[in-house]
Structures are given as structure tokens and as C-alpha cells.
Design a protein around this motif. Structure first.
Motif, PDB file in Angstrom:
ATOM      1  N   ALA A 171       0.853  -1.198   0.000  1.00  0.00           N
ATOM      2  CA  ALA A 171       0.000   0.000   0.000  1.00  0.00           C
ATOM      3  C   ALA A 171       0.887   1.246   0.000  1.00  0.00           C
ATOM      4  O   ALA A 171       2.107   1.155   0.137  1.00  0.00           O
ATOM      5  N   GLY A 172       0.272   2.419  -0.167  1.00  0.00           N
ATOM      6  CA  GLY A 172       1.032   3.671  -0.153  1.00  0.00           C
ATOM      7  C   GLY A 172       1.399   4.090   1.258  1.00  0.00           C
ATOM      8  O   GLY A 172       1.156   3.372   2.222  1.00  0.00           O
ATOM      9  N   LYS A 173       2.014   5.270   1.363  1.00  0.00           N
ATOM     10  CA  LYS A 173       2.421   5.775   2.672  1.00  0.00           C
ATOM     11  C   LYS A 173       1.626   7.015   3.013  1.00  0.00           C
ATOM     12  O   LYS A 173       1.484   7.899   2.179  1.00  0.00           O
ATOM     13  N   LEU A 174       1.124   7.068   4.232  1.00  0.00           N
ATOM     14  CA  LEU A 174       0.427   8.269   4.691  1.00  0.00           C
ATOM     15  C   LEU A 174       1.361   9.065   5.594  1.00  0.00           C
ATOM     16  O   LEU A 174       2.065   8.498   6.419  1.00  0.00           O
ATOM     17  N   VAL A 175       1.366  10.388   5.392  1.00  0.00           N
ATOM     18  CA  VAL A 175       2.194  11.243   6.245  1.00  0.00           C
ATOM     19  C   VAL A 175       1.242  12.157   7.002  1.00  0.00           C
ATOM     20  O   VAL A 175       0.442  12.868   6.398  1.00  0.00           O
ATOM     21  N   HIS A 176       1.331  12.111   8.335  1.00  0.00           N
ATOM     22  CA  HIS A 176       0.349  12.834   9.144  1.00  0.00           C
ATOM     23  C   HIS A 176       0.894  14.130   9.736  1.00  0.00           C
ATOM     24  O   HIS A 176       0.149  14.907  10.295  1.00  0.00           O
ATOM     25  N   ASP A 177       2.226  14.326   9.640  1.00  0.00           N
ATOM     26  CA  ASP A 177       2.773  15.431  10.432  1.00  0.00           C
ATOM     27  C   ASP A 177       3.245  16.639   9.608  1.00  0.00           C
ATOM     28  O   ASP A 177       3.988  17.469  10.103  1.00  0.00           O
ATOM     29  N   ILE A 178       2.819  16.748   8.342  1.00  0.00           N
ATOM     30  CA  ILE A 178       3.215  17.936   7.575  1.00  0.00           C
ATOM     31  C   ILE A 178       2.280  19.104   7.897  1.00  0.00           C
ATOM     32  O   ILE A 178       2.728  20.211   8.164  1.00  0.00           O
ATOM     33  N   ARG A 179       0.970  18.808   7.866  1.00  0.00           N
ATOM     34  CA  ARG A 179      -0.001  19.845   8.213  1.00  0.00           C
ATOM     35  C   ARG A 179      -1.063  19.276   9.132  1.00  0.00           C
ATOM     36  O   ARG A 179      -1.332  18.080   9.102  1.00  0.00           O
ATOM     37  N   GLU A 180      -1.668  20.124   9.918  1.00  0.00           N
ATOM     38  CA  GLU A 180      -2.587  19.616  10.924  1.00  0.00           C
ATOM     39  C   GLU A 180      -3.934  19.169  10.345  1.00  0.00           C
ATOM     40  O   GLU A 180      -4.561  18.250  10.839  1.00  0.00           O
ATOM     41  N   ASP A 181      -4.371  19.865   9.272  1.00  0.00           N
ATOM     42  CA  ASP A 181      -5.731  19.618   8.792  1.00  0.00           C
ATOM     43  C   ASP A 181      -5.834  18.524   7.732  1.00  0.00           C
ATOM     44  O   ASP A 181      -6.931  18.087   7.409  1.00  0.00           O
ATOM     45  N   THR A 182      -4.705  18.114   7.155  1.00  0.00           N
ATOM     46  CA  THR A 182      -4.801  17.113   6.090  1.00  0.00           C
ATOM     47  C   THR A 182      -3.821  15.969   6.319  1.00  0.00           C
ATOM     48  O   THR A 182      -2.865  16.085   7.089  1.00  0.00           O
ATOM     49  N   THR A 183      -4.100  14.869   5.623  1.00  0.00           N
ATOM     50  CA  THR A 183      -3.151  13.758   5.567  1.00  0.00           C
ATOM     51  C   THR A 183      -2.549  13.764   4.169  1.00  0.00           C
ATOM     52  O   THR A 183      -3.267  13.917   3.180  1.00  0.00           O
ATOM     53  N   HIS A 184      -1.238  13.647   4.099  1.00  0.00           N
ATOM     54  CA  HIS A 184      -0.529  13.644   2.815  1.00  0.00           C
ATOM     55  C   HIS A 184      -0.287  12.205   2.368  1.00  0.00           C
ATOM     56  O   HIS A 184       0.023  11.342   3.191  1.00  0.00           O
ATOM     57  N   ILE A 185      -0.417  11.972   1.053  1.00  0.00           N
ATOM     58  CA  ILE A 185      -0.283  10.599   0.550  1.00  0.00           C
ATOM     59  C   ILE A 185       0.831  10.503  -0.484  1.00  0.00           C
ATOM     60  O   ILE A 185       0.921  11.314  -1.401  1.00  0.00           O
ATOM     61  N   ASP A 186       1.659   9.474  -0.295  1.00  0.00           N
ATOM     62  CA  ASP A 186       2.734   9.158  -1.240  1.00  0.00           C
ATOM     63  C   ASP A 186       2.456   7.758  -1.799  1.00  0.00           C
ATOM     64  O   ASP A 186       2.436   6.777  -1.053  1.00  0.00           O
ATOM     65  N   PHE A 187       2.254   7.680  -3.119  1.00  0.00           N
ATOM     66  CA  PHE A 187       1.927   6.392  -3.746  1.00  0.00           C
ATOM     67  C   PHE A 187       3.147   5.678  -4.342  1.00  0.00           C
ATOM     68  O   PHE A 187       2.990   4.716  -5.078  1.00  0.00           O
ATOM     69  N   ASN A 188       4.372   6.151  -4.048  1.00  0.00           N
ATOM     70  CA  ASN A 188       5.552   5.453  -4.585  1.00  0.00           C
ATOM     71  C   ASN A 188       5.553   3.969  -4.218  1.00  0.00           C
ATOM     72  O   ASN A 188       6.017   3.137  -4.975  1.00  0.00           O
ATOM     73  N   ARG A 189       5.056   3.661  -3.023  1.00  0.00           N
ATOM     74  CA  ARG A 189       5.128   2.274  -2.556  1.00  0.00           C
ATOM     75  C   ARG A 189       3.927   1.432  -2.979  1.00  0.00           C
ATOM     76  O   ARG A 189       3.958   0.198  -2.848  1.00  0.00           O
ATOM     77  N   THR A 190       2.855   2.057  -3.477  1.00  0.00           N
ATOM     78  CA  THR A 190       1.711   1.224  -3.877  1.00  0.00           C
ATOM     79  C   THR A 190       2.121   0.317  -5.020  1.00  0.00           C
ATOM     80  O   THR A 190       2.820   0.739  -5.940  1.00  0.00           O
ATOM     81  N   SER A 191       1.707  -0.931  -4.934  1.00  0.00           N
ATOM     82  CA  SER A 191       1.990  -1.938  -5.961  1.00  0.00           C
ATOM     83  C   SER A 191       3.436  -2.400  -6.005  1.00  0.00           C
ATOM     84  O   SER A 191       3.835  -3.107  -6.927  1.00  0.00           O
ATOM     85  N   VAL A 192       4.242  -2.011  -5.033  1.00  0.00           N
ATOM     86  CA  VAL A 192       5.571  -2.630  -4.912  1.00  0.00           C
ATOM     87  C   VAL A 192       5.336  -4.082  -4.473  1.00  0.00           C
ATOM     88  O   VAL A 192       4.514  -4.334  -3.602  1.00  0.00           O
ATOM     89  N   PRO A 193       6.006  -5.039  -5.123  1.00  0.00           N
ATOM     90  CA  PRO A 193       5.681  -6.437  -4.817  1.00  0.00           C
ATOM     91  C   PRO A 193       6.159  -6.901  -3.445  1.00  0.00           C
ATOM     92  O   PRO A 193       7.265  -6.594  -3.022  1.00  0.00           O
ATOM     93  N   LEU A 194       5.290  -7.647  -2.784  1.00  0.00           N
ATOM     94  CA  LEU A 194       5.610  -8.243  -1.482  1.00  0.00           C
ATOM     95  C   LEU A 194       5.316  -9.728  -1.541  1.00  0.00           C
ATOM     96  O   LEU A 194       4.487 -10.170  -2.342  1.00  0.00           O
ATOM     97  N   ILE A 195       5.985 -10.483  -0.682  1.00  0.00           N
ATOM     98  CA  ILE A 195       5.440 -11.797  -0.349  1.00  0.00           C
ATOM     99  C   ILE A 195       5.105 -11.772   1.130  1.00  0.00           C
ATOM    100  O   ILE A 195       5.767 -11.100   1.915  1.00  0.00           O
ATOM    101  N   GLU A 196       4.040 -12.474   1.486  1.00  0.00           N
ATOM    102  CA  GLU A 196       3.725 -12.638   2.901  1.00  0.00           C
ATOM    103  C   GLU A 196       3.925 -14.101   3.249  1.00  0.00           C
ATOM    104  O   GLU A 196       3.348 -14.984   2.607  1.00  0.00           O
ATOM    105  N   ILE A 197       4.774 -14.331   4.234  1.00  0.00           N
ATOM    106  CA  ILE A 197       5.089 -15.695   4.654  1.00  0.00           C
ATOM    107  C   ILE A 197       4.336 -15.959   5.951  1.00  0.00           C
ATOM    108  O   ILE A 197       4.584 -15.308   6.966  1.00  0.00           O
ATOM    109  N   VAL A 198       3.397 -16.889   5.895  1.00  0.00           N
ATOM    110  CA  VAL A 198       2.545 -17.152   7.056  1.00  0.00           C
ATOM    111  C   VAL A 198       2.986 -18.457   7.702  1.00  0.00           C
ATOM    112  O   VAL A 198       2.964 -19.513   7.067  1.00  0.00           O
ATOM    113  N   SER A 199       3.399 -18.384   8.955  1.00  0.00           N
ATOM    114  CA  SER A 199       3.829 -19.607   9.646  1.00  0.00           C
ATOM    115  C   SER A 199       2.642 -20.226  10.375  1.00  0.00           C
ATOM    116  O   SER A 199       1.660 -19.550  10.666  1.00  0.00           O
TER     117      SER A 199
END
Ligand SMILES: [Zn+2]
Lengths: 93, 479
Positions: free
Chosen positions: B128-156
Motif C-alpha cells: 500500500a502507499g504511505k500516509l504522512v500525518h505530520d506535515i499539516r494539521e488539517d490534512t493527511t498527505h499521501i505518497d503512492f511510490n510504494r503502492t503496488s511494490v511487490p511483497l510476499i507474505e510468509i505465514v507460519s
């Protein structure tokens, strides 16, 4: 599908159907139910499970990074941006 | 009553591909400006269709094979629905019904011995993307560089029972995945993250207790502290009735050293998983499967065994080399050229590691050509280049991967001179110019000889066999 259930669905979806339309819909679902009944009679205990309903497969692409869009173009229609970020109403972490 | 802790891990690992899983944007977003690696597909704009990156499937298979899993030869993608601003399409494309790998086993070693940890499954998915909460008080900033970066999830499976075992397990995953070169697995960089599921039960019981889950843990030390804290909290609740345990997701606050309830745990039904109609099944034929299978590296302990028995390395040296597959491969290539494993391991553990340290390069990032290193080692052991100049050449090889040691030595004048006329000439000049040192040496001061020796060596630019020079110098003084 019963008449009572259909009328409640009509209300949720803000529809008003004629009696004839209601009869047609109830008859349609009754026919589907009969077909399903027939399908359930097949013994599928020994049938291998299929992963997908069709014998098709995806194409894949080579792992090559290409940047086809600029940030400016993508954010042109955004309601609000700031320092390269998209902005949305504040959400809790 | 005695209790035992039951732990299962879900480990997210970012795959080291060049591009994202379903679009061609660059997957390497670490440290870049926000939203530079984005396109309509990974921004979730309507009508965009995913195209699967082949290397993600390759890496998923490799990871599965390294962890002794069964590989599903037909594997499918599904949509997991949730609504949050870090997920622009409001669903995550993941694997639910037919994941790439299932039923694996990883062996770990702890102070109490060896233990097998069963792997339930490995699935591929997009980040998923990254949310940044501390730039401004009234809004949440979104960075989509990480969206769709491939992951594997290893479930034990819930086979882990202590913080020590969890650490050993994570270490083992890291080693195996790095050896297969599918991932960096660096918690500090966020390329490995971990969800910890924990419950306690009376020792010997086979009924699982109420489970809590701590999400997105990103340091081993924090994980260990969280496990100790949660174990205590669960036992305290059961023994003393301090609280009623419920199945929930908790947040670990490493500064306070406590966990806090976040939300009651979602069940799979909440996510409305369904087959993604936009990604057709991936069918892995024999050729593809066999190709990946044959590309798997030798396991670290197999290498260790071979290095210590066949090649006669010390356990210490073998352990240092097998820390990284890049070191091993460089070493093995160099050995083929020189035929002298001990010489090669010395060069790698001294000169190569020192340059890596100075330049801030990790062992895994080593790109040095082992053949070229072998040639260099041979030049030095054949007394064609001095060790000091050898180090200079190695530095040049790090600057430019195409440098050939022999050509570089020749063009930079670093070949040891066998020209005795030249040596005699330099010695004569130095001796004539420094009568004081000559007199001191003759008066019994050994140090004076070293001063003369150094002057000669400098004039010869280090390109002289020290034994030959020393002999020539003493002969000249005693003339
Ligand atoms: Zn993209």
C-alpha cells in the motif's frame, strides 16, 4: 424469491414494480432454483477442484522499470496537492 | 500453573524487483521524492488493467522452494477489499484461494536445539502507499511510490514458543531469502515487516487460547519486548482476571513498553475476498518450474561444510564468507583462477571487506568480479605486483567494474621491476645522496637502513621485490 422479500428489496432500491413485473421476477428466480437443484444432484466428490472457471492463463511482462507519466500530469485533476503529495481530509493513524 | 506461549508470524518481505508487480513503475522508492514512481494503474485510476511482472512470480517460487514449500503450479490473484486512503483502488490485489506456495518447513537452531517451523503458505501481493500525518494539521498527505511494490507474505503455523525462537526464525528467513537474492530483508529499511499473533495456554494443552495480533513490527528487539509483554499480559488476565481477553489487533508502543488495543480483529469475511477478474491465472509449466529450481543456490550450511572440509578453510573464515552469497560467489570464482583458497579468503576478509566498510557497501551489494579478483591475487602471489599496489588496483576495480588488473597495473606502472640495472642505479643515487644514513647504519643503527630502503622504494614506485632491493642496498653500502 418470495413476494414479501421482493417488496422489501423494492423499497431498499426505491423501485415500484407492477404486479406483472413481480410475477415475472419470481418466476425467473424459481426457474434458476430448479436448475440449481439439478446441478446439486451431480456427485462431484471425486472431481478435482478447478483453480479458475476457464482454461486461460495470464501473460506476463519482463521486469523493466519505465516511467511513462509525470507527477504533474497525474496530479492535474487532484482536488488538493502539497509538496508533491496528494492531500485528503485528515485520517487517524 | 505453568503456561506456554503460542506464536505465529506473518512476515511481509519486499521483493527486490526493478519494477512494480502490476505496472512498469520503478519499485525502488526508498529515499525518493513523493509520487515520482506512479502511473494511473498504481494510483487506482478507473479503467487501468494490471499486467503481471514475471520476476515477481520467479521470486515467489524461489522463496517457496527455499522454504521447502509445495509450489502451486496454477496460482491466482484475488481482491481484498478495504477502504483507506493509502489504498487508492480500495482493494489490494493479493492471493487468497490459490497462493504461490503452501506447506513448507523451516528449521531453526536455538539454545535448546533444532526445531522445525511449519509454513502455512506464501502469497504474493502489492504493498500500500504511505500516509504522512505530520506535515499539516488539517490534512493527511499521501505518497503512492510504494503502492503496488511487490511483497510476499510468509505465514507460519503457530509453532513458535519464545522470543528466542522468533528471532532465530526471522534470521533464518532473512538468510534464505538473501541467498536466493529475492529480497533484502532489512527491517530498518522496511523491506521486512512482521505481524505477531500470540496466545498462551496451559503447558501441554492442545487448545489454543485467545489470540492477539500486533501489526507492522519492524525491529527484532521491539518484537522480543512485545512478546515478553504480551505473554505476561495474557497470563495475568487468565490467572488474576485483570481483564477479559478478546481476539483483537493491538499496537505495540516501544517507548512505553506496552501494547494498546486498536480494533477488534477483522475476519476474512470482512475483506470480501474474490477472484480478481482482471488477472488471469498464472500457469507455471515444467520449463519455468525447472528453470527456477535449477537456479537455487546451495544452502549456507552446505557451503560452510564444503569450505571447511574440501577447501580447508578455518571455521572462522568459512563463517565470515557464508554470511553473504555475494562473498561466496566472488570467493569461488577467485579460487578457480588462483587455485589457492586460503590466499583468496585472506584477500576477501582483509582487503575486500575493508574497502566495503570504507565505502559503506553491504556484503550482499558486492559486485566485484571474482575472476578479476583472482587475477589480481595471482599477480601479487607471483610477485608481479606488490601487495600495497595490489590494494590500489583493487580500489580501482571498485571504482570501475571493467578494470582488468593486469592491464591497469601495466598502464599505471605498477609492475614490479626485474630490471636489476634500474634497481642498482636507484640504490647508487640514494646512497650517494644520504651519507649520514649510510654512516649511521655502519655505526650499528638498523633504523637508518630502513630510511634508505624507503627512499629507494619510493623512487621505484613500490615496484620492486623487497628482498631484492634489500640485498642490493646492503651490497652497495658495504662496497
Ligand atoms: Zn505504476
Amino acid at each position: 424469491m418470495t413476494l414479501g422479500y421482493l417488496i422489501s428489496l423494492e423499497q431498499i432500491n426505491q423501485l415500484s414494480l407492477t404486479d406483472r413485473q413481480r410475477e415475472e421476477i419470481i418466476a425467473f428466480f424459481a426457474a434458476r432454483d430448479a436448475e440449481l437443484e439439478r446441478l446439486y444432484r451431480f456427485d462431484t466428490a471425486d472431481t478435482e477442484r478447478m483453480v479458475h472457471v476457464m482454461p486461460i492463463m495470464t501473460v506476463v511482462r519482463e521486469d523493466k522499470a519505465v516511467q511513462l507519466f509525470t507527477r504533474e500530469a497525474l496530479q492535474a485533476a487532484a482536488p488538493e496537492t502539497d509538496e508533491g503529495y496528494w492531500c485528503v481530509p485528515r485520517v487517524l493513524e | 500453573m505453568k503456561y506456554e506461549t503460542v506464536i505465529g508470524l506473518e512476515v511481509h518481505v519486499e521483493l527486490a524487483t526493478d519494477s512494480k508487480i502490476f505496472c512498469s513503475c520503478s519499485a525502488g522508492s526508498y529515499g525518493t521524492e513523493p509520487n515520482m514512481h506512479v502511473c494511473p494503474a498504481c494510483c487506482g485510476m478507473p479503467g487501468m488493467l494490471p499486467v503481471v511482472n514475471k520476476r515477481v512470480i520467479d521470486f515467489g517460487m524461489k522463496a517457496g522452494m527455499m522454504l521447502n514449500c509445495h509450489i502451486n503450479r496454477t496460482t491466482t490473484f484475488d481482491k481484498k477489499n478495504y477502504y483507506y486512503p493509502d489504498l487508492p483502488s480500495a482493494f489490494q490485489t493479493t492471493q487468497w484461494f490459490a497462493p504461490i506456495a503452501v506447506k513448507g518447513l523451516v528449521e531453526i537452531k536455538t539454545s535448546t536445539g533444532k526445531k522445525g517451523i511449519r509454513i502455512k503458505q506464501i502469497h504474493m501481493e502489492e504493498d500500500a502507499g504511505k500516509l504522512v500525518h505530520d506535515i499539516r494539521e488539517d490534512t493527511t498527505h499521501i505518497d503512492f511510490n510504494r503502492t503496488s511494490v511487490p511483497l510476499i507474505e510468509i505465514v507460519s503455523e503457530p509453532d513458535l514458543s519464545s522470543a528466542e525462537e522468533v528471532e532465530a526464525y526471522l534470521d533464518r528467513l532473512k538468510t534464505l531469502l538473501r541467498y536466493a537474492r529475492v529480497a533484502e530483508c532489512e527491517m530498518a529499511h522496511g523491506t521486512m515487516r512482521c505481524d505477531v499473533n500470540l496466545s498462551v495456554r496451559p503447558e501441554g494443552s492442545n487448545v489454543l487460547g485467545v489470540r492477539s495480533e500486533m501489526k507492522n513490527m519492524n525491529s527484532i528487539e521491539a518484537i522480543k519486548r512485545a512478546i515478553d509483554y504480551e505473554t505476561f499480559r495474557h497470563i495475568d488476565a487468565i490467572e488474576n482476571g485483570t481483564e477479559e481477553l478478546v481476539q483483537e489487533t493491538r499496537r505495540w508502543d516501544d517507548i512505553k513498553g506496552m501494547s494498546f488495543a486498536m480494533r477488534t480483529k477483522e475476519t476474512a469475511g470482512d475483506y470480501r475476498y474474490f477472484p480478481d477478474p482482471n488477472v488471469m491465472p498464472v500457469v507455471i509449466d515444467d520449463k519455468w518450474y525447472d528453470g527456477i529450481k535449477s537456479s537455487l543456490p546451495e544452502f549456507p550450511e552446505v557451503r560452510f561444510e564444503r569450505y571447511t572440509t574440501e577447501l580447508g578453510l578455518s571455521e572462522y573464515d568459512a563463517r565470515r564468507l557464508t554470511e553473504s552469497i555475494a562473498l561466496c560467489e566472488c570467493f569461488e570464482a577467485a579460487c578457480k583462477v588462483t587455485g589457492n583458497p586460503k590466499d583468496c579468503v585472506n584477500w576477501i576478509t582483509s582487503e575486500v571487506m575493508s574497502i566495503l566498510g570504507v565505502r559503506g557497501i553491504t556484503y550482499d551489494q558486492l559486485k566485484l568480479d571474482g575472476n578479476a579478483l583472482g587475477e589480481l591475487i595471482k599477480l601479487v602471489s607471483d610477485s608481479k605486483v606488490s601487495r600495497v599496489n595490489g590494494r590500489k588496483i583493487l580500489d580501482a576495480m571498485f571504482d570501475d567494474g571493467t578494470v582488468s588488473p593486469a592491464e591497469y597495473a601495466a598502464s599505471e606502472g605498477l609492475i614490479i621491476s626485474t630490471d636489476t640495472d634500474l634497481i642498482d642505479k636507484v640504490v647508487a643515487e640514494v646512497v650517494a645522496a644520504d651519507p649520514k644514513s649510510v654512516a649511521d647504519y655502519k655505526g650499528g643503527k638498523e633504523k637508518a637502513l630502513m630510511a634508505l630502503f624507503g627512499k629507494c622504494m619510493r623512487q621505484l614506485k613500490g615496484n620492486c621485490d623487497p628482498q631484492v632491493l634489500r640485498k642490493a642496498l646492503i651490497a652497495k653500502i658495504n662496497e
